[in-house]
Design a protein around this motif. Structure first.
Motif, PDB file in Angstrom:
ATOM      1  N   TRP A 115     -13.542 -48.846  45.128  1.00  0.00           N
ATOM      2  CA  TRP A 115     -13.030 -47.639  44.474  1.00  0.00           C
ATOM      3  C   TRP A 115     -12.572 -48.010  43.067  1.00  0.00           C
ATOM      4  N   THR A 156     -10.798 -41.824  47.023  1.00  0.00           N
ATOM      5  CA  THR A 156     -11.905 -42.718  47.361  1.00  0.00           C
ATOM      6  C   THR A 156     -12.999 -41.888  48.026  1.00  0.00           C
ATOM      7  N   HIS A 189     -10.162 -40.209  53.515  1.00  0.00           N
ATOM      8  CA  HIS A 189     -10.212 -40.908  52.222  1.00  0.00           C
ATOM      9  C   HIS A 189      -8.794 -41.317  51.853  1.00  0.00           C
TER      10      HIS A 189
END
Length: 138
Positions: free
Chosen positions: A37, A49, A114
């Motif tokens: 990321w 991310t 995420h």
């Protein structure tokens, strides 16, 4: 003699077939491989991310390989649609990694999640950060 040999062959083949069905199936591996990321953070803006599937009840993992200007960032886990998964917020500077507690699997089962990343203070200028993460830890 031929009937006995055929019978032995049949029993041996049958034993092999039965043994194949008695073998334990391997456990499914969790989703702990690292994905990169990167973030350019201005003010209180956040960066997410890419989504990945959470496959077990383990902690998430995130590492800040680089954070500019000795700044501190924070991260927490969210569901695919930004659902609350009761994630802890973790704090990092360059080179630090953290385990992120969450209850995604307990609430939703397998689910896309995420990490959300943000600076920990309203720094002037852009904070550049990068690292790796995974939804499951080993």
């Amino acid at each position: 003699m031929n009937a006995i040999t055929n019978k032995k062959k049949f029993v041996m083949v049958l034993a092999m077939v039965v043994a194949m069905f008695c073998m334990a199936t391997p456990a499914m591996a969790n989703n702990h491989g690292d994905t990169g990321w990167s973030a350019y953070l201005n003010g209180w803006n956040t960066v997410d991310t890419p989504n990945r599937q959470k496959q077990d009840a383990s902690y998430g993992y995130i590492k800040a390989q680089s954070v500019s200007n000795n700044r501190q960032i924070r991260a927490w886990m969210l569901g695919f649609g930004n659902e609350d998964v009761s994630s802890a917020t973790v704090y990092m500077t360059s080179g630090q990694s953290r385990l992120v507690s969450n209850y995604t699997f307990e609430r939703f089962g397998r689910k896309q999640v995420h990490m959300r990343i943000q600076v920990n203070a309203n720094y002037s200028g852009t904070t550049v950060a990068s690292g790796v993460w995974s939804p499951d830890s080993i």
